[in-house]
Scaffold this motif. Structure first.
Motif, mmCIF file in Angstrom:
data_model
loop_
_atom_site.group_PDB
_atom_site.id
_atom_site.type_symbol
_atom_site.label_atom_id
_atom_site.label_comp_id
_atom_site.label_asym_id
_atom_site.label_seq_id
_atom_site.Cartn_x
_atom_site.Cartn_y
_atom_site.Cartn_z
ATOM 1 N N SER A 18 0.856 -1.202 0.000
ATOM 2 C CA SER A 18 0.000 0.000 0.000
ATOM 3 C C SER A 18 0.874 1.227 0.000
ATOM 4 O O SER A 18 2.033 1.177 0.394
ATOM 5 C CB SER A 18 -0.915 0.024 1.243
ATOM 6 N N MET A 19 0.262 2.371 -0.413
ATOM 7 C CA MET A 19 0.989 3.640 -0.406
ATOM 8 C C MET A 19 1.199 4.110 1.027
ATOM 9 O O MET A 19 0.388 3.846 1.904
ATOM 10 C CB MET A 19 0.203 4.700 -1.189
ATOM 11 N N PRO A 20 2.295 4.854 1.310
ATOM 12 C CA PRO A 20 2.542 5.358 2.673
ATOM 13 C C PRO A 20 1.413 6.295 3.097
ATOM 14 O O PRO A 20 0.920 7.121 2.321
ATOM 15 C CB PRO A 20 3.862 6.094 2.536
ATOM 16 N N ALA A 21 0.956 6.270 4.380
ATOM 17 C CA ALA A 21 -0.121 7.128 4.912
ATOM 18 C C ALA A 21 0.378 8.564 5.083
ATOM 19 O O ALA A 21 1.508 8.795 5.487
ATOM 20 C CB ALA A 21 -0.611 6.592 6.253
ATOM 21 N N ALA A 22 -0.502 9.514 4.764
ATOM 22 C CA ALA A 22 -0.123 10.923 4.930
ATOM 23 C C ALA A 22 -0.097 11.282 6.405
ATOM 24 O O ALA A 22 -0.969 10.864 7.175
ATOM 25 C CB ALA A 22 -1.122 11.805 4.189
ATOM 26 N N PRO A 23 0.882 12.048 6.858
ATOM 27 C CA PRO A 23 0.969 12.427 8.290
ATOM 28 C C PRO A 23 -0.176 13.364 8.679
ATOM 29 O O PRO A 23 -0.643 14.163 7.883
ATOM 30 C CB PRO A 23 2.321 13.130 8.379
ATOM 31 N N THR A 24 -0.640 13.245 9.933
ATOM 32 C CA THR A 24 -1.741 14.077 10.441
ATOM 33 C C THR A 24 -1.334 14.900 11.651
ATOM 34 O O THR A 24 -2.152 15.559 12.267
ATOM 35 C CB THR A 24 -2.936 13.198 10.826
ATOM 36 N N VAL A 25 -0.063 14.867 12.019
ATOM 37 C CA VAL A 25 0.390 15.602 13.184
ATOM 38 C C VAL A 25 0.368 17.098 12.897
ATOM 39 O O VAL A 25 0.894 17.535 11.875
ATOM 40 C CB VAL A 25 1.806 15.169 13.593
ATOM 41 N N GLY A 26 -0.305 17.928 13.808
ATOM 42 C CA GLY A 26 -0.290 19.371 13.689
ATOM 43 C C GLY A 26 -1.385 19.917 12.808
ATOM 44 O O GLY A 26 -1.416 21.099 12.526
ATOM 45 N N GLY A 27 -2.341 19.148 12.345
ATOM 46 C CA GLY A 27 -3.420 19.675 11.523
ATOM 47 C C GLY A 27 -4.123 18.570 10.791
ATOM 48 O O GLY A 27 -3.918 17.386 11.029
ATOM 49 N N CYS A 28 -5.048 19.012 9.907
ATOM 50 C CA CYS A 28 -5.821 18.056 9.128
ATOM 51 C C CYS A 28 -5.232 17.970 7.729
ATOM 52 O O CYS A 28 -4.977 18.982 7.081
ATOM 53 C CB CYS A 28 -7.284 18.494 9.054
ATOM 54 N N ILE A 29 -5.000 16.752 7.249
ATOM 55 C CA ILE A 29 -4.484 16.504 5.914
ATOM 56 C C ILE A 29 -5.498 15.647 5.181
ATOM 57 O O ILE A 29 -5.818 14.540 5.639
ATOM 58 C CB ILE A 29 -3.133 15.775 5.949
ATOM 59 N N PRO A 30 -6.053 16.126 4.085
ATOM 60 C CA PRO A 30 -5.810 17.450 3.487
ATOM 61 C C PRO A 30 -6.467 18.565 4.313
ATOM 62 O O PRO A 30 -7.205 18.310 5.240
ATOM 63 C CB PRO A 30 -6.468 17.321 2.109
ATOM 64 N N ASP A 31 -6.210 19.827 3.908
ATOM 65 C CA ASP A 31 -6.825 20.966 4.600
ATOM 66 C C ASP A 31 -8.340 20.866 4.542
ATOM 67 O O ASP A 31 -8.911 20.352 3.573
ATOM 68 C CB ASP A 31 -6.383 22.287 3.956
ATOM 69 N N CYS A 32 -8.980 21.395 5.626
ATOM 70 C CA CYS A 32 -10.445 21.348 5.673
ATOM 71 C C CYS A 32 -11.028 22.261 4.600
ATOM 72 O O CYS A 32 -10.496 23.339 4.321
ATOM 73 C CB CYS A 32 -10.948 21.780 7.048
ATOM 74 N N PRO A 33 -12.129 21.869 3.990
ATOM 75 C CA PRO A 33 -12.752 22.710 2.962
ATOM 76 C C PRO A 33 -13.389 23.949 3.579
ATOM 77 O O PRO A 33 -13.534 24.078 4.792
ATOM 78 C CB PRO A 33 -13.809 21.773 2.358
ATOM 79 N N GLU A 34 -13.818 24.865 2.744
ATOM 80 C CA GLU A 34 -14.459 26.095 3.191
ATOM 81 C C GLU A 34 -15.719 25.769 3.988
ATOM 82 O O GLU A 34 -16.517 24.912 3.609
ATOM 83 C CB GLU A 34 -14.821 26.973 1.996
ATOM 84 N N GLY A 35 -15.876 26.466 5.131
ATOM 85 C CA GLY A 35 -17.027 26.221 5.995
ATOM 86 C C GLY A 35 -16.765 25.181 7.071
ATOM 87 O O GLY A 35 -17.664 24.841 7.833
ATOM 88 N N GLN A 36 -15.515 24.676 7.161
ATOM 89 C CA GLN A 36 -15.138 23.728 8.195
ATOM 90 C C GLN A 36 -13.807 24.178 8.807
ATOM 91 O O GLN A 36 -13.048 24.940 8.211
ATOM 92 C CB GLN A 36 -15.012 22.308 7.634
ATOM 93 N N TYR A 37 -13.566 23.697 10.021
ATOM 94 C CA TYR A 37 -12.300 23.995 10.686
ATOM 95 C C TYR A 37 -11.753 22.717 11.294
ATOM 96 O O TYR A 37 -12.477 21.740 11.513
ATOM 97 C CB TYR A 37 -12.499 25.051 11.770
ATOM 98 N N CYS A 38 -10.451 22.717 11.547
ATOM 99 C CA CYS A 38 -9.774 21.524 12.041
ATOM 100 C C CYS A 38 -9.790 21.497 13.560
ATOM 101 O O CYS A 38 -9.389 22.460 14.211
ATOM 102 C CB CYS A 38 -8.344 21.493 11.526
ATOM 103 N N SER A 39 -10.251 20.409 14.126
ATOM 104 C CA SER A 39 -10.283 20.238 15.575
ATOM 105 C C SER A 39 -9.952 18.794 15.915
ATOM 106 O O SER A 39 -10.670 17.874 15.493
ATOM 107 C CB SER A 39 -11.671 20.603 16.117
ATOM 108 N N GLY A 40 -8.861 18.571 16.671
ATOM 109 C CA GLY A 40 -8.460 17.213 17.050
ATOM 110 C C GLY A 40 -8.069 16.362 15.869
ATOM 111 O O GLY A 40 -8.275 15.142 15.896
ATOM 112 N N GLY A 41 -7.524 17.003 14.836
ATOM 113 C CA GLY A 41 -7.108 16.251 13.668
ATOM 114 C C GLY A 41 -8.236 15.922 12.721
ATOM 115 O O GLY A 41 -8.020 15.200 11.745
ATOM 116 N N ALA A 42 -9.421 16.432 12.975
ATOM 117 C CA ALA A 42 -10.563 16.158 12.103
ATOM 118 C C ALA A 42 -11.276 17.459 11.776
ATOM 119 O O ALA A 42 -11.289 18.407 12.564
ATOM 120 C CB ALA A 42 -11.523 15.182 12.786
ATOM 121 N N CYS A 43 -11.863 17.539 10.600
ATOM 122 C CA CYS A 43 -12.602 18.731 10.174
ATOM 123 C C CYS A 43 -13.989 18.741 10.803
ATOM 124 O O CYS A 43 -14.700 17.718 10.794
ATOM 125 C CB CYS A 43 -12.711 18.765 8.646
ATOM 126 N N GLN A 44 -14.346 19.901 11.335
ATOM 127 C CA GLN A 44 -15.649 20.085 11.962
ATOM 128 C C GLN A 44 -16.377 21.244 11.275
ATOM 129 O O GLN A 44 -15.753 22.171 10.788
ATOM 130 C CB GLN A 44 -15.483 20.405 13.459
#
Length: 401
Positions: free
Chosen positions: A96-122
Motif C-alpha cells: 500500500s501507499m505510505p499514509a499521509a501524516p496528520t500531526v499538527g493539523g488536518c491533511i488534506p486541509d479542511c474545505p471552506e465552511g469547516q475547521y480543524c479540531s483534534g485532527g478532524a474537520c468540523q
C-alpha cells in the motif's frame, strides 16, 4: 498493489511523492510484468506532486496497455503485489501507499465552511473568509457573527450580543458632533438630559427643562401653573393665571368712571410688578375734588362747571363767600347755623363762625378801656359782650336789602 481513488493532490506529502517515483523505477528494472504498473505510478506521482488538480485515479490508468485488473481500490486490494523494503521490491506480500501524516493539523486541509479540531474537520468557520460580510468569524466558537468587538462596528455603534448597536465607548467614538455619555451618543447642545456635558438640567419649579446651545432653560409649565415673571430661576411660580405681564404699564383711574377726562380729572398709570402678581399704585391720576376751588378757572370737582359758588343751605352765605358748612356732611351737621356771620358757641367743638377755629375765646367787651375787667375787684368778675345763646346774623346781602 493498493492505489488511492480520487485523492486530492494536496493530500500527498513529499515522502509519498518520492516513494512513487522510487517504486516506479524499481519495478521496471526487476520485473518486466510490472513495467506498465510502474509507468502508471510514475504518472500518478508526477501529477500529485506538481499539480493542484486532483490526481489521476486508478480507474484512469486502467486503460494503459498491459495494465489489467486495476479498476478500483477494492479490486486492487484483493490481488497480491510487491512490497517495498530497504532491500528492494518484495513481490510476495500486499503493498500500500505510505499514509499521509496528520500531526499538527488536518491533511488534506479542511474545505471552506469547516475547521480543524483534534485532527478532524468540523463544521464551522476558520477565518473571516468563511463568513459572509459584514459578518466575521468568532474563533471562540467558530461561528459567524455580526461582530465580536467594537472595532468591527462603525463609529457611533458598539458590539453587543454579536450585533452592532448604537452606542460608544472609550475606543469607539461618536459621530456628527455627538458626545459619549454613559455609553450613549448624545447631543450636548440640545439634550436637556445632557446639556453642555453629561449632566442633566435641573428641573424647574412646575415646568419642564429645555436645552439650547448647551444652556438650560425653562420649558412648558405644568397644567395649572404660569410663569408670570419670566424668570427661569423660579420656574412657573404662580398657580392659576397671571395678574399681569411683568413690568407692563397701563392706564388707571380710581374716580367715578364718568369723571375721567372731565375738568381737572385725568387717568394715571400703573406698572405690573416684576413677579406679574399684581400692579403697583396708580400714579399721576387726578380725582374729583369735594368742591370747586373758587376763582381758579378750573372745574375741580369734574362736574362740567367751572368756579361754582353755591349756597346749598340757603343761609345767604355762599361757599366762595366763606360758608364752611353749606351742606350736610361728616363735619357739617347744621349747615344753616354755621356761616361767617354766626356767633362762636363755646364747648360745642364746632367752628360756628367759619374763622378756622372751633370754640374761640371771645374777647371782653371793655378791652381797650383805662379800667377793664382785668383790674382787681373785691369780688373778681369778668364781663363779656357775647350772649350765651348763639344768634343768627343776617348775611351782608340780607342787610343790604
Amino acid at each position: 498493489m493498493l492505489l488511492a481513488a480520487n485523492s486530492p493532490a494536496k493530500g500527498l506529502s513529499r515522502r509519498a511523492c518520492g516513494q512513487g517515483s522510487h517504486l516506479a523505477g524499481h519495478a521496471s528494472s526487476t520485473s518486466p510484468g510490472l513495467a506498465s504498473i510502474a509507468a502508471a505510478l510514475a504518472a500518478l506521482s508526477s501529477s500529485a506532486c506538481n499539480d493542484d488538480r486532483p490526481a489521476t485515479t486508478a480507474t484512469d490508468v486502467a486503460t494503459t496497455p498491459g495494465v489489467t485488473g486495476v479498476t478500483a481500490v477494492e479490486t486492487a486490494a484483493s490481488e497480491p503485489g510487491p512490497t517495498t523494503t530497504d532491500g528492494g521490491l518484495d513481490t510476495d506480500g500486499a503493498t500500500s501507499m505510505p499514509a499521509a501524516p496528520t500531526v499538527g493539523g488536518c491533511i488534506p486541509d479542511c474545505p471552506e465552511g469547516q475547521y480543524c479540531s483534534g485532527g478532524a474537520c468540523q463544521p464551522g468557520c476558520d477565518d473571516d473568509g468563511d463568513c459572509t460580510a459584514p459578518s466575521t468569524c468568532d474563533l471562540a466558537d467558530h461561528t459567524c457573527k455580526g461582530c465580536t468587538a467594537d472595532a468591527g462596528c462603525a463609529p457611533g455603534s458598539v458590539c453587543q450580543d454579536g450585533a452592532c448597536v448604537a452606542g460608544c465607548s472609550d475606543t469607539q467614538a461618536c459621530t456628527g458632533g455627538l458626545a459619549c455619555c454613559g455609553e450613549a451618543c448624545v447631543d450636548p447642545l440640545a439634550d436637556p438630559d445632557h446639556c453642555g456635558g453629561c449632566d442633566p438640567c435641573p428641573l424647574p419649579f412646575h415646568a419642564a427643562a429645555t436645552c439650547s446651545m448647551g444652556q438650560c432653560g425653562l420649558g412648558a409649565c405644568d397644567d395649572g401653573w404660569q410663569d408670570c415673571d419670566g424668570d427661569p430661576a423660579n420656574g412657573c411660580e404662580k398657580p392659576g393665571s397671571c395678574q399681569c405681564t411683568p413690568n407692563a404699564v397701563e392706564d388707571c383711574y380710581g374716580g367715578p368712571p364718568n369723571t375721567a377726562g372731565v375738568g381737572a380729572c385725568k387717568p394715571g398709570q400703573r406698572t405690573c410688578n416684576p413677579e406679574g402678581t399684581g400692579f403697583g399704585p396708580c400714579e399721576g391720576e387726578v380725582l374729583p375734588a369735594l368742591a370747586d376751588v373758587c376763582d381758579n378757572a378750573l372745574d375741580d370737582d369734574c362736574d362740567g362747571e367751572v368756579d361754582e359758588n353755591p349756597d346749598a343751605d340757603g343761609d345767604g352765605w355762599t361757599v366762595c363767600g366763606g360758608d364752611c358748612c353749606d351742606e350736610l356732611g361728616p363735619d357739617c351737621s347744621n349747615p344753616d347755623l354755621v356761616n361767617p356771620g354766626a356767633f362762636e358757641v363755646m364747648g360745642n367743638a364746632v367752628d360756628d363762625d367759619c374763622d378756622g377755629g372751633a370754640d374761640n375765646v371771645l374777647p371782653a367787651c371793655d378791652d381797650g378801656l383805662a379800667s377793664d375787667a382785668n383790674d382787681p375787684w373785691p369780688t373778681p368778675r369778668r364781663w363779656t359782650c357775647a350772649s350765651s345763646r348763639p344768634r343768627r346774623r343776617r348775611s351782608p346781602s340780607a342787610r343790604g336789602a
